[in-house]
Write a protein that holds these residues in place. Structure first.
Motif, PDB file in Angstrom:
ATOM      1  N   ASP A 271      -7.591 -13.806  -3.298  1.00 44.61           N
ATOM      2  CA  ASP A 271      -6.656 -12.885  -2.658  1.00 44.61           C
ATOM      3  C   ASP A 271      -7.044 -12.747  -1.184  1.00 44.61           C
ATOM      4  N   ILE A 272      -6.414 -13.547  -0.344  1.00 42.44           N
ATOM      5  CA  ILE A 272      -6.759 -13.574   1.074  1.00 42.44           C
ATOM      6  C   ILE A 272      -6.386 -12.261   1.749  1.00 42.44           C
ATOM      7  N   GLU A 273      -5.221 -11.724   1.422  1.00 42.42           N
ATOM      8  CA  GLU A 273      -4.792 -10.456   2.020  1.00 42.42           C
ATOM      9  C   GLU A 273      -5.754  -9.328   1.645  1.00 42.42           C
ATOM     10  N   GLY A 274      -6.225  -9.335   0.415  1.00 39.58           N
ATOM     11  CA  GLY A 274      -7.201  -8.338  -0.027  1.00 39.58           C
ATOM     12  C   GLY A 274      -8.509  -8.465   0.731  1.00 39.58           C
ATOM     13  N   ASP A 275      -8.904  -9.712   1.000  1.00 40.26           N
ATOM     14  CA  ASP A 275     -10.128  -9.931   1.775  1.00 40.26           C
ATOM     15  C   ASP A 275      -9.974  -9.433   3.204  1.00 40.26           C
TER      16      ASP A 275
ATOM     17  N   SER B 270       0.119  -2.900   8.585  1.00 35.24           N
ATOM     18  CA  SER B 270       0.147  -4.172   7.856  1.00 35.24           C
ATOM     19  C   SER B 270      -0.101  -4.036   6.360  1.00 35.24           C
ATOM     20  N   TYR B 271      -0.935  -3.048   5.960  1.00 35.63           N
ATOM     21  CA  TYR B 271      -1.348  -2.975   4.563  1.00 35.63           C
ATOM     22  C   TYR B 271      -0.929  -1.683   3.874  1.00 35.63           C
ATOM     23  N   GLY B 272      -0.317  -0.742   4.635  1.00 31.26           N
ATOM     24  CA  GLY B 272       0.111   0.515   4.028  1.00 31.26           C
ATOM     25  C   GLY B 272      -1.042   1.386   3.581  1.00 31.26           C
ATOM     26  N   HIS B 273      -2.203   1.223   4.199  1.00 28.22           N
ATOM     27  CA  HIS B 273      -3.392   1.985   3.825  1.00 28.22           C
ATOM     28  C   HIS B 273      -3.682   3.023   4.900  1.00 28.22           C
ATOM     29  N   ASP B 274      -3.657   4.299   4.515  1.00 31.97           N
ATOM     30  CA  ASP B 274      -3.934   5.370   5.462  1.00 31.97           C
ATOM     31  C   ASP B 274      -5.413   5.741   5.340  1.00 31.97           C
ATOM     32  N   VAL B 275      -6.189   5.467   6.371  1.00 34.73           N
ATOM     33  CA  VAL B 275      -7.627   5.723   6.321  1.00 34.73           C
ATOM     34  C   VAL B 275      -7.940   7.196   6.461  1.00 34.73           C
ATOM     35  N   ASP B 276      -6.979   7.984   6.961  1.00 35.51           N
ATOM     36  CA  ASP B 276      -7.209   9.414   7.126  1.00 35.51           C
ATOM     37  C   ASP B 276      -7.062  10.170   5.807  1.00 35.51           C
ATOM     38  N   ALA B 277      -6.403   9.572   4.821  1.00 36.56           N
ATOM     39  CA  ALA B 277      -6.263  10.206   3.510  1.00 36.56           C
ATOM     40  C   ALA B 277      -7.621  10.210   2.818  1.00 36.56           C
ATOM     41  N   VAL B 278      -7.872  11.234   2.040  1.00 37.40           N
ATOM     42  CA  VAL B 278      -9.156  11.354   1.343  1.00 37.40           C
ATOM     43  C   VAL B 278      -9.191  10.320   0.230  1.00 37.40           C
ATOM     44  N   ASP B 279     -10.233   9.499   0.243  1.00 37.08           N
ATOM     45  CA  ASP B 279     -10.407   8.482  -0.798  1.00 37.08           C
ATOM     46  C   ASP B 279     -11.037   9.142  -2.022  1.00 37.08           C
ATOM     47  N   GLU B 280     -10.519   8.831  -3.203  1.00 40.39           N
ATOM     48  CA  GLU B 280     -11.032   9.437  -4.430  1.00 40.39           C
ATOM     49  C   GLU B 280     -12.466   9.010  -4.718  1.00 40.39           C
TER      50      GLU B 280
END
Length: 97
Positions: A3-7, A38-48
């Motif tokens: 999974d290149i995008e995951g990498d 690009s990835y729809g990942h919000d780094v400001d959201a609290v990670d579980e």
């Protein structure tokens, strides 16, 4: 198949965390924008997976101890003790010398 995008996403996350730890907020914000766009990942959201700062307290009947758990059992036997060597032999003196 890999999974290149995951990498790429994992690499950007590592880069973001490194920038934040080093205090490089401008670079961290740039990487955060890439992750969001690009990835729809919000780094400001609290990670579980991240700790939230909540400390687990022992239950009321349970006593808290400060003793560390014993170390795990060694998988390898300890080295045997060194054997004492016999003193060096010396030639016996002949009578009359």
């Amino acid at each position: 198949m890999r999974d290149i995008e995951g990498d790429y996403k994992a690499a950007y996350l590592d880069e973001y965390e490194g920038y934040k730890a080093a205090g490089r907020d401008e670079d961290a914000a740039r990487v955060a924008d890439i992750l969001r766009d690009s990835y729809g990942h919000d780094v400001d959201a609290v990670d579980e997976r991240e700790p939230t700062g909540v400390v687990e307290r022992p239950e009321t009947g349970e006593q808290e101890t400060a003793v560390a758990a014993p170390p795990p059992e060694a998988a390898v036997d300890p080295r045997p003790a060194a054997k004492k060597q016999a003193p060096p032999r010396r030639a016996a003196k002949k009578p009359g010398e």
